[in-house]
Design a protein around this motif. Structure first.
Motif, mmCIF file in Angstrom:
data_model
loop_
_atom_site.group_PDB
_atom_site.id
_atom_site.type_symbol
_atom_site.label_atom_id
_atom_site.label_comp_id
_atom_site.label_asym_id
_atom_site.label_seq_id
_atom_site.Cartn_x
_atom_site.Cartn_y
_atom_site.Cartn_z
ATOM 1 N N ARG A 18 15.023 -2.790 16.176
ATOM 2 C CA ARG A 18 14.344 -2.222 17.193
ATOM 3 C C ARG A 18 13.218 -1.446 15.920
ATOM 4 O O ARG A 18 12.001 -1.382 15.865
ATOM 5 C CB ARG A 18 14.151 -1.133 17.432
ATOM 6 N N GLU A 19 14.229 -0.626 14.411
ATOM 7 C CA GLU A 19 13.289 -0.248 13.439
ATOM 8 C C GLU A 19 12.596 -1.653 12.743
ATOM 9 O O GLU A 19 10.787 -1.004 12.438
ATOM 10 C CB GLU A 19 13.947 0.502 12.426
ATOM 11 N N ILE A 20 12.860 -2.343 12.504
ATOM 12 C CA ILE A 20 12.564 -3.803 11.249
ATOM 13 C C ILE A 20 11.435 -4.039 12.857
ATOM 14 O O ILE A 20 9.795 -4.856 12.263
ATOM 15 C CB ILE A 20 13.010 -5.044 11.223
ATOM 16 N N ARG A 21 11.660 -4.774 13.500
ATOM 17 C CA ARG A 21 9.952 -5.027 14.610
ATOM 18 C C ARG A 21 9.086 -3.936 14.796
ATOM 19 O O ARG A 21 8.130 -3.865 14.650
ATOM 20 C CB ARG A 21 10.847 -5.776 16.022
ATOM 21 N N LYS A 22 9.849 -2.948 14.296
ATOM 22 C CA LYS A 22 8.318 -1.582 15.301
ATOM 23 C C LYS A 22 7.654 -1.695 13.454
ATOM 24 O O LYS A 22 6.111 -1.727 13.696
ATOM 25 C CB LYS A 22 8.651 0.143 14.670
ATOM 26 N N ARG A 23 8.113 -2.319 12.084
ATOM 27 C CA ARG A 23 7.713 -1.735 10.733
ATOM 28 C C ARG A 23 6.600 -3.140 10.905
ATOM 29 O O ARG A 23 5.530 -3.274 10.637
ATOM 30 C CB ARG A 23 8.923 -1.735 9.841
ATOM 31 N N ILE A 24 7.232 -3.940 11.643
ATOM 32 C CA ILE A 24 6.006 -5.472 11.649
ATOM 33 C C ILE A 24 5.186 -5.116 12.211
ATOM 34 O O ILE A 24 3.961 -6.298 11.431
ATOM 35 C CB ILE A 24 8.031 -6.850 11.447
ATOM 36 N N ASP A 25 5.270 -4.604 13.334
ATOM 37 C CA ASP A 25 4.012 -4.625 14.150
ATOM 38 C C ASP A 25 3.065 -4.213 13.723
ATOM 39 O O ASP A 25 2.176 -4.328 13.821
ATOM 40 C CB ASP A 25 4.730 -4.468 15.680
ATOM 41 N N GLY A 26 3.888 -2.964 13.159
ATOM 42 C CA GLY A 26 2.587 -1.586 12.079
ATOM 43 C C GLY A 26 1.703 -3.272 10.707
ATOM 44 O O GLY A 26 0.683 -2.238 11.214
ATOM 45 N N PHE A 27 2.550 -3.731 10.507
ATOM 46 C CA PHE A 27 2.307 -4.471 9.142
ATOM 47 C C PHE A 27 1.084 -5.253 10.093
ATOM 48 O O PHE A 27 -0.091 -5.564 9.494
ATOM 49 C CB PHE A 27 2.556 -4.857 8.506
ATOM 50 N N ALA A 28 1.960 -6.211 10.982
ATOM 51 C CA ALA A 28 0.290 -6.726 12.249
ATOM 52 C C ALA A 28 -0.846 -5.989 12.263
ATOM 53 O O ALA A 28 -2.573 -6.760 12.089
ATOM 54 C CB ALA A 28 0.789 -7.620 12.881
ATOM 55 N N GLY A 29 -0.681 -4.564 12.505
ATOM 56 C CA GLY A 29 -1.324 -4.237 12.712
ATOM 57 C C GLY A 29 -2.743 -3.471 11.515
ATOM 58 O O GLY A 29 -3.856 -3.745 11.227
ATOM 59 N N THR B 66 0.978 -0.969 0.004
ATOM 60 C CA THR B 66 -0.322 0.598 -0.010
ATOM 61 C C THR B 66 0.995 0.983 -0.213
ATOM 62 O O THR B 66 2.211 1.095 0.266
ATOM 63 C CB THR B 66 -1.010 0.070 1.386
ATOM 64 N N THR B 67 0.202 2.221 -0.610
ATOM 65 C CA THR B 67 1.106 3.185 -0.743
ATOM 66 C C THR B 67 0.364 4.687 0.148
ATOM 67 O O THR B 67 -0.509 4.426 0.638
ATOM 68 C CB THR B 67 1.265 4.302 -2.361
ATOM 69 N N GLY B 68 1.168 6.276 0.038
ATOM 70 C CA GLY B 68 0.545 7.242 0.825
ATOM 71 C C GLY B 68 -0.431 6.736 1.728
ATOM 72 O O GLY B 68 0.684 6.487 3.184
ATOM 73 N N ALA B 69 -1.673 7.403 2.066
ATOM 74 C CA ALA B 69 -2.208 7.708 3.506
ATOM 75 C C ALA B 69 -2.243 6.661 3.637
ATOM 76 O O ALA B 69 -1.716 6.143 6.039
ATOM 77 C CB ALA B 69 -3.318 8.461 3.471
ATOM 78 N N VAL B 70 -2.923 5.244 3.814
ATOM 79 C CA VAL B 70 -2.811 4.045 3.722
ATOM 80 C C VAL B 70 -1.701 3.882 4.145
ATOM 81 O O VAL B 70 -2.087 3.071 4.835
ATOM 82 C CB VAL B 70 -3.177 2.684 2.425
ATOM 83 N N ARG B 71 -0.670 3.585 3.149
ATOM 84 C CA ARG B 71 0.523 2.959 3.843
ATOM 85 C C ARG B 71 0.848 3.844 5.433
ATOM 86 O O ARG B 71 1.376 2.899 6.088
ATOM 87 C CB ARG B 71 1.951 3.133 3.277
ATOM 88 N N ARG B 72 0.715 5.129 5.512
ATOM 89 C CA ARG B 72 1.215 5.764 6.579
ATOM 90 C C ARG B 72 0.313 5.458 8.298
ATOM 91 O O ARG B 72 0.496 5.295 8.978
ATOM 92 C CB ARG B 72 1.290 7.676 6.604
ATOM 93 N N ARG B 73 -0.600 4.411 7.651
ATOM 94 C CA ARG B 73 -1.788 4.224 8.614
ATOM 95 C C ARG B 73 -1.440 3.287 9.357
ATOM 96 O O ARG B 73 -1.159 2.952 10.765
ATOM 97 C CB ARG B 73 -2.798 3.590 8.225
ATOM 98 N N TRP B 74 -0.301 2.144 8.913
ATOM 99 C CA TRP B 74 0.335 1.449 9.692
ATOM 100 C C TRP B 74 2.159 1.294 9.849
ATOM 101 O O TRP B 74 2.660 0.413 10.516
ATOM 102 C CB TRP B 74 -0.455 -0.139 9.091
ATOM 103 N N ASP B 75 2.614 1.736 8.306
ATOM 104 C CA ASP B 75 3.675 2.033 8.429
ATOM 105 C C ASP B 75 4.583 2.951 9.473
ATOM 106 O O ASP B 75 4.651 4.353 8.590
ATOM 107 C CB ASP B 75 4.484 2.028 7.375
ATOM 108 N N PRO B 76 4.832 2.497 10.227
ATOM 109 C CA PRO B 76 5.258 3.884 11.271
ATOM 110 C C PRO B 76 7.561 4.945 10.942
ATOM 111 O O PRO B 76 7.534 5.478 11.121
ATOM 112 C CB PRO B 76 5.979 3.095 12.858
ATOM 113 N N PHE B 77 6.983 3.889 9.860
ATOM 114 C CA PHE B 77 8.851 4.006 9.328
ATOM 115 C C PHE B 77 8.444 5.343 7.790
ATOM 116 O O PHE B 77 9.743 5.620 8.419
ATOM 117 C CB PHE B 77 9.629 3.253 9.022
ATOM 118 N N ILE B 78 8.167 5.133 7.442
ATOM 119 C CA ILE B 78 7.429 6.067 6.558
ATOM 120 C C ILE B 78 6.635 7.741 6.941
ATOM 121 O O ILE B 78 5.940 7.036 7.095
ATOM 122 C CB ILE B 78 6.491 5.823 4.895
ATOM 123 N N ARG B 79 7.697 8.930 6.339
ATOM 124 C CA ARG B 79 7.159 9.159 6.236
ATOM 125 C C ARG B 79 6.922 9.942 5.523
ATOM 126 O O ARG B 79 5.772 11.303 4.771
ATOM 127 C CB ARG B 79 7.915 10.939 7.317
#
Length: 178
Positions: free
Chosen positions: A136-147, A23-36
Motif C-alpha cells: 500500500r505504501e509503495i503504491r501511494k509513493r509511486i502515485d505521488g511520484f507520478a503527480g 529531490t529533497t526538502g520541501a520539494v520532495r515533501r510536495r510529492w512524496d507522501p511517505f517523507i515527514r
C-alpha cells in the motif's frame, strides 16, 4: 526475502524522472507522501554510493518510525538503490531500488522494496502483513511520484538540480571548465 513493487508510466524523460525521484526538502515533501523528514548525514550534500540519509516517515505523525539508509547504487538516470543501516526494530533487513527506463513517450518507473522482519518466528504472520502494508505504501509513493512528474514546481527544481550537477561535472579545479 519478501518483495513489493509498483510501477508507473510518466510523460517525462528518464533523466528528468530520475531527478524528480532524488529531490529533497520541501520539494520532495510536495510529492512524496511517505517523507515527514529527510536529510543527508555525515556532511554529505549530494546523493551517491556510500552516502547515508536519515528519513522519518509520515506513517504515524510525530511518532513515526525513522531509518538511516545508505546508497548502495547510484546510476543516473537509470537506477538507484538503498539499504537500511539502522531502522525500526521489526525490520531485520530493508532495501529499496528504483529503476527508470524509456517507455514510449516517457519513462517507466519501477520501484521495489525487499525486506525481512524479526523475530524470525513471527515471519509467517508478519510477512503477509508487510506485503499488504508496504504494498500500500509503495503504491501511494509511486502515485505521488507520478503527480510530482506533472507538478511544474517539482519539475523546475529537478531541472535545476540536473543543471547544477551537470555544471559540477564540467568544472575542474579552481572552477575552470575541464
Amino acid at each position: 526475502m519478501p518483495q513489493v513493487s509498483a510501477d508507473v508510466h510518466v510523460p517525462i524523460s528518464p533523466d528528468l524522472a530520475f531527478a524528480v525521484s532524488q529531490t529533497t526538502g520541501a520539494v520532495r515533501r510536495r510529492w512524496d507522501p511517505f517523507i515527514r523528514e529527510q536529510r543527508f548525514l555525515d556532511g554529505a550534500l549530494e546523493p551517491g554510493v556510500g552516502v547515508r540519509t536519515y528519513t522519518r516517515s509520515s506513517f504515524a505523525g510525530p511518532i513515526s518510525p525513522s531509518m538511516v539508509s545508505e546508497y548502495v547504487s547510484w546510476r543516473p538516470p537509470t537506477s538507484v538503490g538503498m539499504t537500511m543501516v539502522r531502522g525500526p526494530w521489526f525490520f531485520a533487513r530493508f532495501g529499496g531500488g528504483w529503476r527508470f527506463q524509456p517507455d514510449g513517450d516517457g519513462t517507466l518507473a519501477v520501484w521495489k522494496y525487499t525486506y525481512d522482519v524479526r523475530p524470525s518466528w513471527l515471519q509467517r504472520i508478519a510477512h503477509p502483513i508487510g506485503q499488504w502494508l508496504l504494498g500500500r505504501e509503495i503504491r501511494k509513493r509511486i502515485d505521488g511520484f507520478a503527480g510530482g512528474c506533472r507538478d511544474e514546481q517539482v519539475l523546475a527544481a529537478a531541472r535545476a538540480d540536473m543543471a547544477r550537477r551537470a555544471g559540477a561535472t564540467t568544472q575542474g579545479e579552481g572552477g575552470e571548465v575541464a
